[in-house]
Structure formats: structure tokens, C-alpha cells
Design a protein around this motif. Structure first.
Motif, short mmCIF file in Angstrom:
data_model
loop_
_atom_site.label_atom_id
_atom_site.label_comp_id
_atom_site.label_asym_id
_atom_site.label_seq_id
_atom_site.Cartn_x
_atom_site.Cartn_y
_atom_site.Cartn_z
N MET A 67 0.81 -1.22 0.00
CA MET A 67 0.00 0.00 0.00
C MET A 67 0.84 1.26 0.00
O MET A 67 0.41 2.31 -0.51
N TYR A 127 1.38 -0.52 -5.67
CA TYR A 127 -0.01 -0.07 -5.52
C TYR A 127 -0.30 1.10 -6.46
O TYR A 127 -1.34 1.13 -7.13
N SER A 165 -2.90 0.98 -9.65
CA SER A 165 -3.96 1.98 -9.76
C SER A 165 -3.87 2.74 -11.08
O SER A 165 -4.89 3.04 -11.71
N GLU A 213 -11.21 4.28 -0.95
CA GLU A 213 -10.21 3.48 -1.67
C GLU A 213 -10.49 3.45 -3.17
O GLU A 213 -9.96 2.60 -3.88
N SER A 269 -8.36 8.06 -0.45
CA SER A 269 -7.54 7.03 0.21
C SER A 269 -7.63 7.18 1.72
O SER A 269 -7.35 8.25 2.27
N LEU A 317 -5.70 5.49 3.65
CA LEU A 317 -4.44 4.90 4.10
C LEU A 317 -3.94 5.52 5.40
O LEU A 317 -3.44 4.79 6.27
N LEU A 335 -6.78 9.62 -4.44
CA LEU A 335 -5.92 8.70 -5.16
C LEU A 335 -5.54 9.39 -6.47
O LEU A 335 -6.43 9.70 -7.28
N ASP A 384 -13.39 -0.30 -5.53
CA ASP A 384 -12.34 -1.17 -4.99
C ASP A 384 -12.90 -2.48 -4.46
O ASP A 384 -12.13 -3.37 -4.10
N ASN A 440 -7.34 -3.30 -3.58
CA ASN A 440 -7.51 -3.06 -2.16
C ASN A 440 -7.39 -4.38 -1.39
O ASN A 440 -8.37 -5.13 -1.30
#
Length: 263
Positions: free
Chosen positions: A81, A86, A90, A120, A124, A126, A156, A238, A257
Motif C-alpha cells: 500500500m 499499488y 492503480s 479506496e 484514500s 491509508l 488517489l 475497490d 484493495n
């Protein structure tokens, strides 16, 4: 030094020949040790190989329902991630989405639609999951709602770029999220903060949607759009529950994801 007789020299030669063959006869000595780092390297390789294969089964939906990432894959998911893989995955999904979008003949009647999930997908989370085990911990709805209220989730990058391209192409963009109606203000604030604007409609769960599985809830909302006369050309999410069910798009695009699964 005393001289060696002919028979002695012959015996010595035989002895030396025998000693020279020992390494070949016994290639692994009883006291031979494994190279210091070999066992560790093999373990790390097996660990990464397993977790990468597990991620593949998740992304293809072969894994079906799962509640938490395997404990042994925490570091793998964290590195994925936060890493180039990642972002590259994407980017590829966004590129495929845009290639399809450019092939669509826009009718010009304002009814050509593209549906986006939010979490996601456009935004994001994250920063939240970095503090909650990257999916290795049981989901805590209260702490996640507190994170949503902050309205600080970043975009993102690949999705933001795709979003802007779709807008330029003439698609009407609908945002269909599993978030609840009481989170509308925070969600809109976050979207604008992250760089999104000009969406046609933001669809959130109302009181009657709360106990519905995501796949049912989102299918029903897409069906409403179809009944209003919209053609859903593309759908980005996702989760497989963002994309499957009924009233599905002409093309659906699954973003990576490996942190959580929503049925």
C-alpha cells in the motif's frame, strides 16, 4: 630424510588418490552448516510469495468473504500500500478505464453516466489504516467515523486524473458510497479538499438502506439511475460489491484493495 621404496611410493600414491576422492564421495560433511542467510532468505521468499498469491485471490474474488488480512501478511500489505506497486496497479486500472471511456460515443443528452465509489476509489483512507493495522485488526466503525469527520483523506492520484478526464469527455459523474447520510457534509468537504468537483449526485445510505448488503444497496441505486434514463457506461470501485449485482455498468473497473472486504 629417509628414501621411500618403490612399494612405499605406490602405497603413498594410492593414499593420496583416495583422500582426493573424499569430497566427491561425501559432498555434504556431517558437520557442514547451512549458509548463514540462506534459511532466512528462503523463509522471506516463501512469505512474500504466499502473501502475493493471497492478494491475487482477493483481487480476483476467488477468496470470497474474508474479515481480516492474514497475520503473516501485515508487512506485505503495508509495503504494498505504501509502495510503487499499488500506485502502478492503480495507474493501470485508470488507464484501462480511460481507454474505454474514449471509445464511448457520448450522446450529448446528459444521460451518459459513470459511477464512482469513494473510499479506496476516489479517496484514500491509508492514513487511517496505517494506525489500524492495514486491515489486520477488526474493523472499528466508531473510530472510522471519527476519521471520516476529519475530512482529510487524500485523493488517489490516478483516480483524480481519471475523474477529470471523464468530466472533460462529457460523462455525468455519480458518486455511490456506502457511507451514511449523516456523513454527507464531511464527505462533500473531503471530496472538495481532495480536488473533486462538479459531480452530478452524491448517493449515500439512507435509513432504509442501513441493513442492506452493499451489493444490494448499490445495485438498487444504479437501477434507480437506469430508470431515470441514464446509461451507466462505466463503474469504478475497490470492492466487488461496488461492481456486481444488477443494473451493472457496460464496463466495470476494479481498483486494488487488499486491506478489507465488503460484501
Amino acid at each position: 630424510m629417509a628414501s621411500v621404496s618403490g612399494s612405499g611410493r605406490f602405497a603413498l600414491a594410492i593414499l593420496l588418490l583416495f583422500l582426493g576422492q573424499i569430497p566427491n564421495a561425501f559432498p555434504q560433511s556431517i558437520i557442514q552448516s547451512w549458509p548463514r542467510n540462506q534459511a532466512s532468505n528462503d523463509h522471506d521468499h516463501d512469505h512474500v510469495l504466499y502473501c502475493d498469491s493471497w492478494r491475487f485471490s482477493v483481487e480476483t474474488n476467488d477468496a470470497g468473504y474474508w474479515s481480516k488480512i492474514p497475520a503473516r501478511c501485515l508487512s506485505f500489505v503495508r509495503d504494498y500500500m505504501n509502495g510503487d506497486r499499488y500506485r502502478s496497479d492503480s495507474d493501470v486500472v485508470a488507464g484501462d478505464s480511460l481507454a474505454f471511456a474514449r471509445s464511448v460515443e457520448i450522446a450529448g443528452d446528459g444521460r451518459d453516466a459513470w459511477v464512482f465509489d469513494i473510499d479506496e476509489t476516489l479517496l484514500s483512507n491509508l492514513p487511517y489504516y496505517e494506525s489500524h493495522g492495514f486491515g489486520s485488526e477488526t474493523f472499528d466503525e466508531k473510530s472510522f467515523d471519527e476519521w471520516v469527520d476529519l475530512a482529510e483523506a487524500p485523493a488517489l492520484p490516478a483516480s483524480l486524473s481519471l475523474y477529470k478526464e471523464l468530466e472533460q469527455l462529457g460523462f455525468k459523474i455519480f458518486l455511490l458510497t456506502g457511507r451514511s447520510e449523516f456523513q454527507r457534509n464531511a464527505t462533500e468537504k473531503n471530496l472538495v479538499y481532495a480536488g473533486y468537483k462538479n459531480w452530478e449526485r452524491l448517493l449515500l445510505r439512507g435509513p432504509s438502506d442501513q441493513r442492506k448488503p452493499a451489493i444490494v444497496y448499490k445495485s438498487e441505486k444504479r437501477s434507480d439511475l437506469v430508470n431515470e434514463g441514464y446509461t451507466i457506461h462505466g463503474n469504478s470501485g475497490d470492492q466487488w460489491s461496488d461492481l456486481m449485482g444488477f443494473a451493472i455498468a457496460q464496463r466495470s473497473f476494479k481498483l486494488p484493495n487488499p486491506m478489507y472486504y465488503i460484501a
